[in-house]
Design an enzyme around this catalytic site. Structure first.
Site, PDB file in Angstrom:
ATOM      1  N   HIS A   7      -2.330   8.742  -2.658  1.00 38.55           N
ATOM      2  CA  HIS A   7      -1.145   8.759  -3.216  1.00 38.55           C
ATOM      3  C   HIS A   7       0.018   9.571  -3.660  1.00 38.55           C
ATOM      4  CE1 HIS A   7      -1.306   3.915  -3.211  1.00 38.55           C
ATOM      5  NE2 HIS A   7      -2.809   4.014  -3.287  1.00 38.55           N
TER       6      HIS A   7
ATOM      7  N   ALA B 137       2.248  -0.335  -9.090  1.00 39.76           N
ATOM      8  CA  ALA B 137       2.469  -1.220  -8.435  1.00 39.76           C
ATOM      9  C   ALA B 137       4.763  -1.773  -8.879  1.00 39.76           C
ATOM     10  CB  ALA B 137       1.791  -2.769  -8.076  1.00 39.76           C
ATOM     11  N   VAL B 138       4.746  -0.546  -8.093  1.00 41.34           N
ATOM     12  CA  VAL B 138       6.456  -0.527  -8.477  1.00 41.34           C
ATOM     13  C   VAL B 138       7.640  -1.802  -8.429  1.00 41.34           C
ATOM     14  CG1 VAL B 138       6.621   1.641  -8.195  1.00 41.34           C
ATOM     15  CG2 VAL B 138       7.216   0.279  -6.240  1.00 41.34           C
TER      16      VAL B 138
ATOM     17  N   PHE C  26      -0.368   9.096 -10.820  1.00 43.56           N
ATOM     18  CA  PHE C  26       0.281   8.129 -11.844  1.00 43.56           C
ATOM     19  C   PHE C  26       0.165   6.855 -10.679  1.00 43.56           C
ATOM     20  CE2 PHE C  26       3.148   4.989 -13.772  1.00 43.56           C
ATOM     21  CZ  PHE C  26       2.660   4.693 -14.241  1.00 43.56           C
TER      22      PHE C  26
END
Length: 470
Positions: free
Chosen positions: A370, A425-426, A422
């Site tokens: 990510h 789930a925005v 970090f």
């Protein structure tokens, strides 16, 4: 590759609005099974007498013999029960769908004429009222074709629908291939639905074995008309209530001339029909009317289903759901997938199983795949399309210089402490709540944060699947 053919999800938590004509809250489909003259009988070339669905307790077949009592009970259905039911339905102006066994119809020309005069739908109930479970597939296919031929010859038109009842594992597929407007050999829903049948879609109108007078002849069952009325009323009330809440459904009622046609039993049916007709918003359709309505209002929609994909197609479609981790989709493909996994939540469960069962090192690889939030890859426009959309949706593509500096500092501190970016789930957050979570979570120990990051990865995957699957 393992595939599980049973459909355990159907319409799920959000069934469609049936949109019955006139805004009806419920569709009540009355079905009259006409089997008299088509049952097992040595006169019909069968090996033994009938033993199913009569008022003879514990009936057993008589090999090679006629069973006079059984025959006379079936004859009552044709001679008296049918006409009592015909008078009831025509006097109340309620249309009926007949499940007509072709050989039984051929032996009952006056009853067929009465059905046609009342504009009842005469669907096919097979060639003979016999068990199909051990019938070879080719023989069952032949009997379906012969049933259609004989039905058309006797009635004057091809049957629009089909119900076997005593079916085999092949019956649904074989009848779907035969091209009926509807078939009913299922009991799995309160609404019609479409199922693929080769290059066409077959409409299925589920039937019932519980709102059915067969319970007068089976245990546990009804012993008086009042019990039948009470059950039908309770089913009607519940479905009518749901219809008033915008979830209109269908109620099937199964009837047999030799059972409900008896005076003490039909009284319960009459009571129910009076009760149902006393409500506003009740539609009494034939099953062909339901089929035509459903085809017009809810036509079939074909889509690619994950459980039916080849491996390469499956991995291409879902390999990016977990960031840069196609191996999760590769492993999920080998699970026992079925119709329940053709939805966003269903496939999410399968992918998450593979993620959760992976080694810690493999899961760490997913985390490190990510990108940093609002990091260098975002600035260089090198994120995946999914990550780009997600970060933009939270406003992370439009940071002030101070905000960008804060994210850069926090990203560096977080990775230095935990060993992975970090992850959040925005779509569950605003820019401000993301920063709050960043400050809060950076102080967690690594094990706690590893578990939280994994949960967030699964949540991101859920959102991505909901973008592309129902």
């Amino acid at each position: 590759m393992q595939r599980y053919p049973r459909n355990m999800i159907g319409y799920g938590a959000n069934p469609p609005d049936a949109a019955w004509p006139g805004g009806a809250k419920i569709a009540v489909s009355l079905v009259l099974n006409y089997e008299e003259g088509g049952e097992n009988n040595v006169l019909h070339g069968d090996a033994a007498s009938e033993a199913f669905l009569s008022d003879i307790p514990g009936a057993a077949p008589w090999p090679g013999q006629r069973h006079w009592n059984m025959e006379s009970i079936y004859e009552y259905g044709a001679r008296a029960g049918f006409w009592r039911l015909h008078r009831l339905f025509t006097s109340m102006d309620i249309p009926v769908t007949v499940y007509g066994v072709a050989t039984a119809l051929a032996r009952s020309p006056e009853q067929v004429a009465a059905m046609k005069a009342a504009d009842w739908e005469i669907a096919s109930h097979g060639l003979k009222w016999v068990e199909h479970k051990d019938m070879p597939e080719d023989e069952e296919r032949r009997q379906i074709a012969e049933a259609v031929r004989l039905h058309t010859e006797v009635v004057g038109s091809r049957p629009t629908g089909w119900y076997t009842g005593r079916c085999s594992v092949n019956t649904m597929r074989l009848t779907a291939e035969a091209g009926f407007d509807w078939i009913s050999d299922t009991y799995d829903d309160d609404l019609p639905y479409w199922t693929p049948a080769g290059d066409r879609d077959q409409l299925v109108i589920p039937y019932t074995l519980e709102a059915n007078d067969m319970r007068f002849a089976t245990a546990p069952g009804y012993i008086e008309g009042e019990q039948f009325f009470t059950y039908l009323k309770d089913a009607f009330d519940e479905l009518y209530r749901e219809g008033g809440e915008g979830q209109a459904k269908m109620m099937s009622v199964g009837l047999h001339c030799r059972l409900i046609g008896r005076p003490g039993k039909i009284a319960g049916l009459r009571r129910f029909l009076d009760y149902a007709k006393g409500h506003e918003g009740v539609w009494f359709p034939r099953r062909i009317d339901i089929a035509r309505h459903w085809a017009a209002m809810h036509p079939p929609v074909r889509r690619t289903r994950p459980s039916q994909m080849a491996q390469a197609e499956f991995v291409k479609a879902y390999g990016g759901i977990f960031e840069h981790s196609a191996w999760i989709a590769e492993r999920a493909f080998d699970l026992e997938l079925g119709p329940a996994h053709d939805t966003a939540l269903g496939l999410h469960n399968a992918l998450c199983r593979m993620f959760r069962s992976a080694s810690e090192a493999e899961r760490l690889g997913v985390l490190t795949a990510h990108p940093d939030l609002a990091g260098k890859l975002a600035q260089a426009k090198r994120l995946t399309a999914e990550s780009t959309s997600e970060q933009s949706g939270a406003g992370l593509n439009a940071l002030t210089d101070d905000e960008r500096e804060t994210f850069t500092r926090l990203n560096g501190d977080y990775v230095a402490k935990h060993g992975f970016p970090f992850i959040i789930a925005v779509r569950d957050h605003t820019k401000a709540s993301i920063l709050d979570a960043f400050h809060r979570r950076i102080g967690n120990d690594r094990a706690t944060e590893f578990a939280e990051a994994c949960r967030q990865v699964e949540r991101i995957a859920e959102f991505r699947l909901k973008d592309i699957l129902p």
